[in-house]
Design a protein around this motif. Structure first.
Motif, PDB file in Angstrom:
ATOM      1  N   SER A 184       0.845  -1.153   0.130  1.00 30.63           N
ATOM      2  CA  SER A 184       0.079   0.167   0.018  1.00 30.63           C
ATOM      3  C   SER A 184       1.006   1.292   0.066  1.00 30.63           C
ATOM      4  N   LYS A 185       2.018   1.211   0.750  1.00 36.68           N
ATOM      5  CA  LYS A 185       3.006   2.382   0.823  1.00 36.68           C
ATOM      6  C   LYS A 185       3.539   2.504  -0.453  1.00 36.68           C
ATOM      7  N   ASP A 186       4.091   1.491  -1.056  1.00 39.11           N
ATOM      8  CA  ASP A 186       4.837   1.186  -2.402  1.00 39.11           C
ATOM      9  C   ASP A 186       4.068   1.928  -3.296  1.00 39.11           C
ATOM     10  N   ILE A 187       2.718   1.471  -3.603  1.00 36.78           N
ATOM     11  CA  ILE A 187       1.892   1.991  -4.818  1.00 36.78           C
ATOM     12  C   ILE A 187       1.700   3.318  -4.514  1.00 36.78           C
ATOM     13  N   GLN A 188       1.424   3.573  -3.415  1.00 35.86           N
ATOM     14  CA  GLN A 188       0.969   5.210  -3.239  1.00 35.86           C
ATOM     15  C   GLN A 188       2.281   6.170  -3.744  1.00 35.86           C
TER      16      GLN A 188
END
Length: 156
Positions: A53-57
């Motif tokens: 979730s953090k990587d894709i954001q």
């Protein structure tokens, strides 16, 4: 949107607009971008992977900031062209990106990209630490540059 074949990807791109290249690893995601005329790929950043979730954001924000029109993901095929566990993991990453990235995406054979980049850095006398800091984003640029050559040579 789905992951497109290279031919579908090329046919569906607008005439101009920057592309992004990704070198997806277990610990990092190397990111490179092209210019709007798709002449040259430039290493941009290495994302240290944490949670998807953090990587894709972070990735979505980069793509939006650069007005990217398409994404190329390096596919780590085995030397004989077969797909192993790393390919499966890369394909799964790409599938997980689909709900978040509404841009055309395709894969590009990335065999030996990291090795070629590492060799070039060694030839330039880069230290092991210097190589580690840039190899992923440079591999992403190497992958993306291959697609840029392909697009130019096919007339697209």
């Amino acid at each position: 949107m789905a992951i497109l074949t290279l031919e579908e990807f090329a046919a569906g791109l607008p005439a101009k607009g920057a592309l992004a290249g990704l070198d997806v690893g277990t610990k990092t995601i190397g990111v490179a971008v092209s210019d709007a005329t798709r002449f040259i790929a430039t290493p941009l950043e290495t994302i240290m992977r944490t949670k998807f979730s953090k990587d894709i954001q972070k990735l979505v924000a980069m793509l939006a900031d650069r007005r990217i029109v398409g994404v190329v993901i390096g596919l780590p095929l085995n030397m004989d062209g077969s797909e192993g566990p790393r390919c499966q993991s890369t394909r799964q990453f790409a599938e997980n990106c689909l709900p978040h990235i509404s841009l055309p995406m395709t894969f590009w054979d990335e065999r030996l990209s990291t090795a070629a980049v590492t060799r070039a850095l060694i030839d330039q006398d880069a230290s092991r630490r210097q190589r580690a800091a840039v190899v992923d984003r440079m591999a992403a640029a190497y992958i993306l540059q291959g697609v840029l050559y392909y697009l130019r040579n096919r007339g697209g």
